[in-house]
Design a protein around this motif. Structure first.
Motif, short mmCIF file in Angstrom:
data_model
loop_
_atom_site.label_atom_id
_atom_site.label_comp_id
_atom_site.label_asym_id
_atom_site.label_seq_id
_atom_site.Cartn_x
_atom_site.Cartn_y
_atom_site.Cartn_z
N MET A 15 0.85 -1.19 0.00
CA MET A 15 0.00 0.00 0.00
C MET A 15 0.89 1.25 0.00
SD MET A 15 -3.02 1.07 2.71
CE MET A 15 -3.83 -0.54 2.58
N GLN A 16 0.74 2.08 -1.03
CA GLN A 16 1.55 3.28 -1.17
C GLN A 16 1.17 4.33 -0.11
OE1 GLN A 16 4.15 3.57 -3.86
NE2 GLN A 16 3.71 1.46 -3.31
N THR A 17 2.14 5.18 0.20
CA THR A 17 1.93 6.17 1.26
C THR A 17 0.74 7.08 0.95
OG1 THR A 17 4.29 6.15 1.78
CG2 THR A 17 3.01 8.03 2.57
N HIS A 18 0.58 7.44 -0.30
CA HIS A 18 -0.54 8.31 -0.67
C HIS A 18 -1.87 7.65 -0.32
CE1 HIS A 18 -2.78 11.37 -2.78
NE2 HIS A 18 -3.33 10.47 -3.57
N GLU A 19 -1.97 6.34 -0.53
CA GLU A 19 -3.21 5.63 -0.21
C GLU A 19 -3.41 5.52 1.30
OE1 GLU A 19 -5.43 1.31 -0.91
OE2 GLU A 19 -3.60 1.78 -2.02
N ILE A 20 -2.32 5.35 2.05
CA ILE A 20 -2.42 5.31 3.51
C ILE A 20 -3.03 6.61 4.02
CG2 ILE A 20 -1.06 5.26 5.65
CD1 ILE A 20 0.94 3.43 4.14
#
Length: 891
Positions: A1-6
């Motif tokens: 899970m990419q940071t932007h999605e987190i």
């Protein structure tokens, strides 16, 4: 899970539960205690303290706040869990839910199904800590959430009691940890090993207010907050480590690409990220500091020597230094900055708009620091040469500190170069001096903190009686006196001669903001007159009138009339509108990278600071002045529009970096697309009312920041009239027409230069006429022709060097040494030592002999074997210096 999605999942989770999503505030807030925002709750501090009512209808908010912590910059990269810049995801409750609600919502997001918007963490791997005596939180975790008691641990104030480190809100907290497994350390929970058990979320139960104090536990609890509040912070970077299956924060999708680029440009491999190998630490410094520096520049900071600018400069220079120590040759900053901007733009789209400006600031600092490294290397070689000349083997701590503190030369490079030169460095002495400097800085910081006014006296007015500003529509208003403050205390009345702060319910007087000074005017009631000398804002809502009672007296509750000085306001409006014209003209001439960095305008005068690395040419200044006056001549209507921030940006309105805008913003438009800015100041209604604009010039006010100054209105007319009178006076003296003055002055200047050149040549010939007599007086010392002379007072260093060069030439092939000294016009003692080639072959050195001379004239010198020079402060020691050189030649 990419940071932007987190980030997105966090925001959506809390929006769905009734929280209002609040954009991240700038890293730079108007808080005298903070260089940068260092915690997610900082922008909400006035609401927690009860200074202002939270503007959230349901009393709940959520944000992903940009944060920077810089207290331990030197430690960055040594551990793999901490960054200087980090993103703190938080949810906040202002008197709504408390411990149970905060714990429930955190747990549901962390352990919730990924398909349903959660993070999907295994509940069996989560541990929690609570404050020592917080039985309520422990019970909620065990009885309501179902965390086994053996995974709930109690810690003291140092770990589980939160405050900002300065006076403000505080309270016990409960932290959530993730067990990364036995490969990361021993069992036993966070108490046993905080490397294996990584803290990911801190739930702060904010219910107290703390006072002054140092450290995490050495402060007084002043009392309860008006309401029990919740402030939580989830570390986005740490959660990214877990969800991306990497070992540490430097391996995530945001920072690892920078390390990859660093490997490429340095030719060195980043091998084991979990060790403290010095090279791996340098890679992590590059990645961490590149991101932090970029985000700080994004919010409008430029490198400097104090405050935020100094922090930014340190970060950028540590990047350059680390890359150099890893083997990089030449410039690397552009690659690092472009890479980190690519990784961060999905979360911060505004980076794309500012990419060119960010690069320009970073690259300018790199160019400057590379020059520093070059000059520092030269200074180091001089210092090391003196140590060796005196038979020493250690560079003093003072020398290393001077190189670091005065010339910006990093201690790491000093150590490396000393090792290459076969020398050691007194590191203990260096670190002692550094510690003394830090102690002085901390003491100064504490002094400044204690010097700030106590704003609590205004608290009730900010929330209960915010000021209604009528100054856009009228210059005098009927008002009521809501409060009087004298010497920091509320009073009920003010008498003639008193200096007092007046709080009114309604006022037409503008309070200083946006670069525009506060209005001047009066407050009147019957026979009472107060002269208002300044108006300031408190909490963005309250206008505080600083006034002197000139006659009569004033009592809280009095009805008064507040009046703006119309002449002051007229000239102030002219200057503020002229500032907008200058800004628009600047961007037209220099391009979009010329971004506002600050401004100040007062009646008839303005200064405008902007981010730009190069000095402006006279032609560019002339263009800016011409474009501004063309806008005045166009007689454009000045329109003001109140709208949302999003709509304002869509219209093309410019916003100032570091400024925090409300939901409704005011756009000032002059000439349609010519100038459109977010601005809360007062302006003329048509551009022609500004009057002439006269640009005085531009200058540097810091690295990458330039300043234009200008007059407007009558002040501009007076300045131009004075300039015209000056030109006419010069023309009269030259018996020429005004338009002929530049040509005539240029011709006179050329004649002056030629005359000075002739005088210099005559001076040189006169100087050298005495060399024959000096040679005649040469001593034969151990087979060496020793020429020495103390020249008359007023002889300059360049004259001594000319004489020494001529004497060496006239000594021809003989072994010879020349020592000359004098006291110059500034009472300094320059000296020069020259040694012929034959004497050098016999083992003599001008550099070594200059060191001998320096000891006796209270100075020092340096140079090469054939010629060296220096300066001292005691001419009386020159004869002893000559004797010491004679003795050295005899030995």
């Amino acid at each position: 899970m990419q940071t932007h999605e987190i980030r997105e999942r966090f925001t959506q989770h809390f929006v769905q539960s009734g929280h209002e999503a609040v954009p991240s505030a700038s890293l730079i807030l108007d808080d005298p205690n903070l260089l940068f925002v260092n915690a997610g709750m900082v922008p909400f501090k006035p609401y927690f303290l009860g200074q202002q009512n939270p503007p959230f209808p349901q009393g709940k908010a959520t944000s992903i706040q940009k944060c920077v912590r810089t207290l331990d910059i030197e430690e960055v990269g040594i551990t793999t869990r901490h960054n200087t810049f980090f993103q703190m995801a938080g949810n906040f409750s202002f008197g709504q839910y408390f411990k149970k609600g905060a714990i429930e919502q955190a747990w549901s997001l962390l352990t919730g199904d990924v398909e349903q918007g959660g993070y999907g963490l295994d509940p069996e791997r989560l541990w929690v800590t609570v404050y020592l005596d917080d039985d309520e939180a422990a019970e909620i975790w065990e009885q309501h959430i179902g965390v086994p008691s053996e995974r709930i641990q109690r810690l003291g104030m140092a770990d589980n009691y939160w405050s900002m480190g300065i006076p403000g809100p505080c309270g016990p907290c409960s932290e959530i940890y993730y067990d990364r497994g036995p490969e990361y350390g021993k069992e036993g929970g966070p108490i046993a090993d905080d490397n294996r058990y990584m803290e990911i979320w801190n739930l702060v139960f904010m219910e107290k207010e703390r006072g002054e104090g140092i450290g995490k536990g050495n402060f007084e609890i002043l009392g309860d907050l008006p309401k029990k509040n919740i402030d939580t912070g989830l570390g986005v970077e740490r959660v990214a480590c877990i969800l991306q299956g990497v070992d540490n924060v430097y391996e995530t999708d945001l920072l690892r690409p920078v390390i990859d680029v660093a490997e490429e440009v340095t030719g060195t491999k980043y091998e084991d990220p979990d060790t403290d190998r010095i090279n791996d630490i340098r890679f992590r410094v590059i990645a961490d500091h590149s991101r932090t520096a970029m985000m700080i520049i994004l919010d409008g900071v430029t490198p400097g020597n104090v405050g935020r600018g100094y922090i930014l400069r340190r970060l950028l220079r540590r990047i350059i230094r680390s890359a150099r120590l890893l083997g990089a040759q030449g410039k690397t900053m552009e690659r690092f900055m472009n890479t980190i901007m690519d990784t961060m733009t999905p979360s911060y789209p505004e980076i794309a708009e500012q990419r060119e400006r960010i690069l320009k600031v970073a690259l300018a600092e790199e160019t400057a620091f590379l020059r520093t490294l070059e000059s520092g290397t030269h200074l180091f070689e001089q210092a090391a040469g003196q140590v060796k000349a005196q038979g020493g083997a250690t560079l003093s701590g003072q020398e290393a500190f001077t190189l670091h503190d005065t010339y910006g030369f990093p201690i790491d490079l000093t150590l490396e170069m000393a090792s290459e030169a076969g020398l050691k460095v007194d590191e203990e002495g260096f670190h002692k001096l550094m510690a003394e400097q830090v102690a002085r800085a901390k003491a100064d910081s504490q002094a400044k903190k204690h010097g700030h006014a106590d704003l609590s006296v205004y608290r009730q007015f900010v929330d209960e009686h915010p000021t209604e500003f009528t100054g856009f529509e009228e210059l005098n208003s009927n008002s009521k006196v809501l409060g009087l403050i004298r010497d920091g205390q509320q009073v009920q009345e003010a008498a003639e001669g008193d200096e007092v702060e007046v709080i009114l319910d309604v006022t037409p007087l503008y309070a200083e903001s946006g670069g525009q000074l506060g209005d001047r005017g009066t407050i009147e009631a019957g026979g009472t007159v107060l002269r208002v000398g300044d108006v300031q804002k408190v909490g963005k809502k309250l206008w505080v009138h600083k006034a002197t009672v000139e006659q009569g007296g004033l009592i809280v509750g009095d009805d008064v009339q507040a009046l703006v000085d119309p002449a002051w306001r007229h000239a102030a409006r002219q200057a503020h509108s002229a500032t907008h014209l200058i800004h628009a003209a600047l961007r037209e001439v220099l391009g979009p990278t010329a971004v506002q960095a600050g401004s100040m305008n007062k009646p008839g005068y303005l200064r405008f600071d902007f981010n730009y690395t190069d000095a402006l040419s006279p032609q560019q200044l002339e263009q800016i002045q011409a474009i501004s006056n063309q806008a005045v001549d166009a007689d454009w209507q000045v329109n003001t529009i109140e709208t949302s921030l999003e709509e304002a940006k869509a219209m093309g309105a410019m916003a100032l970096f570091g400024e925090n805008y409300g939901e409704v913003v005011r756009v000032v438009e002059i000439g349609g697309p010519f100038s459109m800015e977010l601005c809360g100041g007062t302006h003329v209604s048509h551009s022609s009312q500004i009057g002439p604009v006269a640009v005085l010039g531009e200058s540097s006010v810091g690295s990458g920041v330039r300043r234009i100054e200008a007059y407007s209105g009558l002040d501009s007319f007076r300045y131009l009239s004075k300039e015209r009178a000056l030109v006419e006076g010069v023309a009269s003296s030259l018996k020429a027409k005004s338009e002929e003055v530049p040509e005539r002055v240029a011709a006179l200047t050329q004649k002056l230069k030629e005359a000075e050149k002739t005088i210099a040549e005559l001076h040189r010939k006169q100087l050298l006429s005495g060399t024959a007599e000096m040679l005649a007086g040469a001593e034969d010392v151990a087979g060496v022709q020793f020429v020495h002379q103390q020249l008359p007072k007023g002889t300059e260093a360049k004259d001594l060097r000319t004489l020494a060069t001529d004497l060496k030439q006239k000594l021809g092939g003989a072994p010879g040494v020349v020592v000359l000294g004098a006291e110059d016009a500034r009472s300094r003692v320059p000296f020069v030592v020259g040694v012929t080639k034959v004497a050098i072959d016999q083992g003599l050195s001008a550099k070594e002999l200059a060191a001998v001379v320096g000891q006796y004239v209270n100075g020092n010198g340096g140079g090469k074997a054939d010629m060296a020079q220096g300066s001292g402060a005691q001419i009386g020691g020159f004869s002893q210096a000559v004797a010491a050189v004679r003795e050295a030649l005899n030995s």
